[in-house]
Design an enzyme around this catalytic site. Structure first.
Site, PDB file in Angstrom:
ATOM      1  N   ASP A 185     -22.897  54.570  67.471  1.00 33.82           N
ATOM      2  CA  ASP A 185     -22.675  53.438  66.550  1.00 33.82           C
ATOM      3  C   ASP A 185     -23.091  53.677  65.112  1.00 33.82           C
ATOM      4  OD1 ASP A 185     -21.591  51.878  68.472  1.00 33.82           O
ATOM      5  OD2 ASP A 185     -23.121  50.330  68.467  1.00 33.82           O
ATOM      6  N   ASP A 407     -26.317  45.525  78.449  1.00 39.35           N
ATOM      7  CA  ASP A 407     -25.968  45.765  77.049  1.00 39.35           C
ATOM      8  C   ASP A 407     -26.841  44.962  76.105  1.00 39.35           C
ATOM      9  OD1 ASP A 407     -23.864  47.523  77.520  1.00 39.35           O
ATOM     10  OD2 ASP A 407     -22.431  45.900  77.770  1.00 39.35           O
TER      11      ASP A 407
END
Length: 870
Positions: A185, A407
Site C-alpha cells: 500500500d 482486515d
C-alpha cells in the site's frame, strides 16, 4: 470523464503478525534436516521454482483449532488441508521482530523453516516488510507506529530494517530463501492519493524507506525483493498504471544496484480481486449500451482481474526500465469467490450492468470494498510457476495474507498498535467511496491481524477451486533424471553445459546444476553456463530436474571438465574516457556525456563507466552519458568518469569537468517544443495506435516529463514515451487526436498538428484457412487446429465454427473458449489471442470422444465466413 484516478478504489488491509490464539500447536508433518552455517546459494531467477514454502506453525495451529470446532466433517477436512499451506510472516511493527503478544518473533520462524527444509530442496520464507513512517496514509485500520518524520525514518532504518537484515544475514540461515513483500500500500498511495495531506507528508519517507529496504535486502544473496503494486481494481486504469510503473522505476533507480535491486512485484496483497473473471474475458466487449469496462462496477477500468493486471503491469514495468527477467506474484489467499453464488455462465441479458453483475464472480458491491468482504473465498493454493499465464510472467501464486486474519475492526477497539477505526470495516456504514452503498464488510471483526474465525469459515466454504478438488491435488511424483549431460569447450573460468529434457507427470519447471555437491545455479532451459571457475582445474557437474510441487529428480550422470590454462587472463584496463562535458544544469541535476573508451579485448570488453563526484562514485552506466541528480541548488561540483571492462579492470579517471547547478530562485517557465509528426498507425475495431517525434525542453532531455494525449479536447492518457495506443473506441468511427509535451516544472506545450483516423468495421471477416489433424485411440482423440487469417485486414476477435459428422464430443479444450451444441462446435478466442493480424495463425486444440468413427469436419467458418481447408 471518470474520476477513478482520485479515488482509493482498491484499498485493502493486510494482516499484522499472526495471532497466537490457538491453545495447542499443530503437528505439521515436516522432516528435520540439520543445517549448519554455510555460504548462501547463488541468486536464482525464480526463488519459488523447485522449492517448498514455509508453513507458519502458529497460524496452522489456529486453523487446526478451528477445524476441531466444526461439526461438518467435510468442512473440517478442508481446514486440515488449509493448515498445511504456506503463508506470509508479517513484520508489522518493531516488536514483531523479537516477538510480542500477537505472535512469535522472526527468529522463531527462521528456525522453524530450517526444520521444515527437506534435504537439498530449497525452501522459501515469505516475509512482509510493513512498518513505513506514516504507514497507510489513506487507511485508518492499519495505520502504523512510526510517524512520517525524520525521527520516524531513523527508527525505521535502525530499529526495523537493520534488525531484520541482521537476522536474514546470519550464516545459519544461508540455506533459506527469503521472499520479501516490500511495504504493501505504500508507493501506490503516492499515485492515487497524492492530494491527501497525510500522503503528501508521508511521500518522501515512503520513497526513502523503500529505497533503504531494497538496498539492505538486495545485499543479502538469498533475499528476493518483491514490491507491492496494489491490484487491478486500484491501479488498472491507464492513468494510474502508467504513473505507478514510472514511480516504481524512479525509486528503484535511486538504489545502489538500480533496477537490479528488485526481483519482481506482487499484486492483490491481502485483497480479494479475482485471479480470473472467466465469463468476462474481453473488457471491450459491447453489451447493450456500452463496453463491459464502462459498466458501473468497472468504471472504464480495462483490467478486470489480476491475470489482466499483472500482464499489463509487467509490460509497463519493463518499458519503464526493469529487466524482462522480473517475476510477478499474485496473493490468492482470498480471491477465489466460489460457493453457491458463483456464476456458472455468462449472463444472457442485453442490459450492460445486469450482464456484468450477473456474470462477474466478484460479488462485492464495489471494487473498493476491501475490508473483510462478505462472500469471499480462498483462491488457488500456493504454487510455483503456474501455467496458463504466459503474459503475466508469474513466479508463483502465494498466500501473503493468512486466511482467517482480520482486515480491521468493525467497531472502535482500543489498542496500542496505532490501528484506528476505519468505517470501511463497519458493515452498517454507507460509504461515499462506494457510491453510497453499504461496505459489505463482515460484522464482529477484531483488530487487523487478529484471528477472525467467522470469516475464516466463510473463506473455506467459498474456496475456488474447491479445496481437495482435482485442481489442487498434491503432486508427489518427481521428474525423471536429466540424461545426455555434456560439456562444451571450457575457458579458463567457465564451461557451458547442456542436457536432454526430463519428463514429469505434471510438468518440469526447471533444473538445478551442481558442482560436486554444491548448487551453483538453476535454469529453466536445458543448458547453463557455469562461471567463476579456476583455471587449469578439474570439476565434476551433475543436473537435477524439479517440478512446481517441489519434487526433485535424482542426479544425472556426472560429466568431468578441466578448465583451460589461465595464462591469458585480461589485466589491461580500458582507455581513459575523453571529452567529458557537462550539459545544461537544473537546480538539482547535471547531465554529463563523454567519448567511449576502448579495451584490449575489443569494444565488447568495456562493461561500463563509473561516474565520480570528487572521489565518490555517484553512479554507473553502460552508455556514454549520465545525469547526476539529488544535487543542491547554486552549488559548484566537479565530476570525472572512469571505464571498467568485463574482467573488472578499471581505467584512470578522466579529466574533471566543473558545473554549477542553477540557483534555487530560478523558475522554469518555458514550455517544451510542440511534438512533431503525429501519425496514426495500426487500427482495430476499438483502438488506434499513435506515434510522434520527441519534444525538447530548455532544461535538457531530463527536464521533459512526458506527453498528454487528447481525443478531441479530452485528455485520454499521459505517457513518457513517444507512442500510445488509444483503446475503448467504437468501430467504424473517425477520431481526431493531438499531443502536448509537459516538462517537470509543469509547463505544457501547444498542441501538435491534429491527426484523424478511423477504426475498422466490426463486420470485417476476411479470408481464412484451417488445418485440422486428429490422433485417435479407443474411444478418444486429440485434435489440433491451426487457424490462419489469409485476408488483408486484422481481426480483433474471432469465432471458429464447424460440425461433427459422427457424433463426436468435445471434452476439454485449450487456447480458446470451446462450446458445443448438438453437432455444432464453436471456439471463440481467449483473452490473450483475440488479435489476429493478416497472415497470422493461431494454434488451438481439444480432447474429444467418439464411438468408433472419427471423420474430420468438412467445413469451417471464421466469424461466419467460410474457410479453405489445408
Amino acid at each position: 470523464m471518470s474520476t477513478h484516478g482520485k479515488r482509493a478504489v482498491g484499498r485493502r488491509l493486510r494482516a499484522a503478525a499472526t495471532a497466537a490464539t490457538a491453545t495447542a500447536m499443530v503437528a505439521v508433518p515436516l522432516t528435520f534436516s540439520a543445517t549448519g552455517a554455510s555460504a548462501a546459494e547463488a541468486h536464482v531467477d525464480n526463488p519459488y521454482a523447485g522449492a517448498t514454502q514455509y508453513v507458519n506453525p502458529t497460524w496452522a495451529a489456529s486453523v487446526e483449532s478451528a477445524a476441531t470446532r466444526q461439526t461438518d466433517a467435510s468442512l473440517a477436512a478442508k481446514m486440515h488441508t488449509v493448515a498445511k499451506q504456506p503463508t506470509g510472516v508479517w513484520m508489522d511493527r518493531i516488536s514483531a521482530i523479537t516477538g510480542n503478544a500477537d505472535g512469535k518473533g522472526l527468529k522463531f520462524h527462521l528456525d522453524n523453516a530450517l526444520t521444515q527444509k527437506s534435504g537439498s530442496t530449497p525452501i522459501v520464507v515469505n516475509i512482509v516488510i510493513y512498518d513505513l513512517p506514516g504507514r497507510d496514509c489513506y487507511a485508518l485500520a492499519s495505520n502504523g507506529e512510526l510517524p512520517a518524520t525524520d525521527a520516524g525514518l531513523a527508527r525505521y532504518k535502525t530499529e526495523y530494517i537493520d534488525a531484520i537484515a541482521a537476522l536474514l544475514s546470519d550464516s545459519k540461515y544461508s540455506g533459506l530463501r527469503f521472499a520479501l513483500t516490500i511495504e504493501p500500500d505504500s508507493l501506490p498511495n503516492l499515485v492515487t492519493n497524492s492530494s491527501e495531506a497525510l500522503c503528501q507528508q508521508a511521500a518522501p519517507y515512503y520513497r526513502a524507506g523503500v529505497k533503504y529496504a531494497l538496498d539492505k535486502f538486495h545485499a543479502i544473496p538469498n533475499a528476493y525483493n518483491y514490491i507491492d503494486i496494489g491490484h487491478s481494481g486500484w491501479l488498472g486504469w491507464d492513468s494510474n498504471a502508467g504513473p505507478s510503473a514510472q514511480l516504481f522505476a524512479e525509486v528503484a533507480k535511486t538504489t545502489t544496484a538500480g533496477v537490479a535491486s528488485v526481483d519482481g512485484f506482487i499484486s492483490d496483497t491481502a485483497n480479494s480481486t479475482p485471479l480470473n473473471e472467466p465469463f468476462l474475458p474481453d473488457s471491450s466487449k459491447q453489451v447493450g449500451s456500452g463496453q463491459i469496462r464502462s459498466a458501473d462496477f468497472y468504471e472504464w477500468n480495462p483490467d478486470l482481474d489480476e491475470a489482466d493486471f499483472t500482464a499489463d503491469m509487467y509490460s509497463r514495468l519493463v518499458a519503464a526500465g526493469f529487466p524482462s527477467s522480473i517475476g510477478m506474484l499474485i496473493d490468492t489467499s482470498r480471491n477465489g469467490w466460489g460457493g453457491p453464488n458463483r456464476p456458472t455462465a455468462a449472463s444472457t441479458s442485453t442490459d450492460l450492468n445486469t450482464y456484468v453483475n450477473a456474470s462477474k464472480v466478484d460479488k462485492r458491491v464495489h471494487r473498493g470494498a476491501w475490508c473483510n468482504p462478505l462472500g469471499a473465498g480462498i483462491g488457488e493454493l500456493p504454487q510455483a510457476s503456474p501455467s496458463g499465464y504466459t503474459a503475466s510472467h508469474l513466479d508463483a501464486f502465494v498466500w501473503i495474507k493468512p486466511p482467517g486474519e482480520s482486515d480491521g475492526a468493525s467497531t472502535e477497539i482500543a489498542n496500542d498498535q496505532g490501528k484506528s477505526f476505519d468505517r470501511m470495516c463497519d458493515p452498517t456504514y454507507v460509504s461515499p467511496k462506494l457510491k453510497n452503498q453499504l461496505t459489505g464488510a463482515t460484522p464482529n471483526a477484531p483488530l487487523a491481524g487478529q484471528w477472525f474465525e467467522e470469516q475464516f469459515v466463510t473463506l473455506v466454504k467459498n474456496a475456488y477451486p474447491v479445496i481437495g478438488g482435482s485442481n489442487n491435488q498434491t503432486d508427489t511424483t518427481a521428474p525423471t533424471a536429466p540424461t545426455g549431460l555434456t560439456a562444451g569447450t571450457p575457458t579458463s573460468s567457465s564451461v557451458s553445459l547442456s542436457w536432454t529434457a526430463s519428463t514429469d507427470n505434471v510438468g518440469v519447471t526447471g533444473y538445478d546444476i551442481y558442482r560436486g555437491t554444491t548448487l551453483v545455479g538453476s535454469s529453466t532451459t536445458t543448458s547453463y553456463s557455469v562461471t567463476g571457475l579456476s583455471a587449469a582445474t578439474t570439476y565434476s557437474f551433475t543436473v537435477k530436474a524439479k517440478d512446481a510441487a517441489g519434487n526433485v529428480s535424482s542426479a544425472s550422470s556426472a560429466v568431468s571438465v578441466t578448465t583451460a590454462n589461465g595464462g591469458t587472463t585480461d589485466t589491461t584496463a580500458p582507455s581513459v574516457p575523453t571529452g567529458l562535458t557537462a550539459g545544461t544544469t537544473t537546480q538539482t541535476s547535471v547531465p554529463l556525456s563523454w567519448n567511449a573508451s576502448t579495451d584490449n579485448t575489443g569494444g565488447s570488453g568495456v562493461a561500463g563507466y563509473e561516474v565520480l563526484q570528487g572521489s565518490t562514485v555517484v553512479g554507473t552506466t553502460t552508455s556514454t552519458s549520465y545525469a547526476v541528480t539529488g544535487l543542491t541548488a547554486g552549488t559548484a561540483y566537479s565530476f570525472s568518469v572512469r571505464a571498467k571492462d568485463v574482467a573488472g579492470n578499471v581505467s584512470a579517471a578522466s579529466s574533471a569537468v566543473s558545473a554549477t547547478t542553477q540557483s534555487g530562485t530560478v523558475t522554469d517557465t518555458t514550455a517544451p517544443s510542440v511534438p512533431a509528426a503525429l501519425a496514426a498507425g495500426t487500427t482495430t475495431t476499438n483502438s488506434i495506435a499513435l506515434s510522434w517525434g520527441a519534444s525538447t525542453d530548455n532544461t535538457g532531455g531530463s527536464g521533459l516529463a512526458g506527453y498528454q494525449v487528447f481525443q478531441g479536447s479530452t485528455l485520454v492518457a499521459t505517457v513518457t514515451t513517444t507512442s500510445y495506443t488509444v483503446t475503448g473506441l467504437s468501430a467504424n468511427t473517425a477520431y481526431t487526436f493531438t499531443v502536448k509535451a509537459k516538462d517537470n516544472a509543469g509547463n505544457v506545450s501547444a498542441a501538435s498538428t491534429a491527426v484523424t483516423a478511423t477504426t475498422q468495421n466490426t463486420t470485417t471477416t476476411g479470408a481464412c484457412k484451417v488445418t485440422y489433424t486428429a490422433n485417435s485411440w479407443n474411444n478418444g482423440f486429440t485434435a489440433s487446429v491451426k487457424v490462419t487469417n489469409t485476408g488483408t485486414s486484422a481481426l480483433s476477435s474471432w469465432s471458429l465454427g464447424f460440425s461433427f459428422a459422427n457424433g463426436q464430443k468435445v471434452t476439454q479444450g485449450w487456447s480458446a473458449d470451446w462450446s458445443q451444441s448438438g453437432t455444432t462446435v464453436t471456439a471463440k478466442n481467449a483473452a490473450w489471442n483475440g488479435s489476429l493480424a493478416a497472415g497470422q495463425s493461431v494454434d488451438i486444440g481439444f480432447n474429444g470422444s467418439h464411438t468408433g468413427t472419427n471423420n474430420n469436419p468438412t467445413a469451417f467458418t471464421l466469424n461466419g465466413a467460410p474457410c479453405t481447408i489445408g
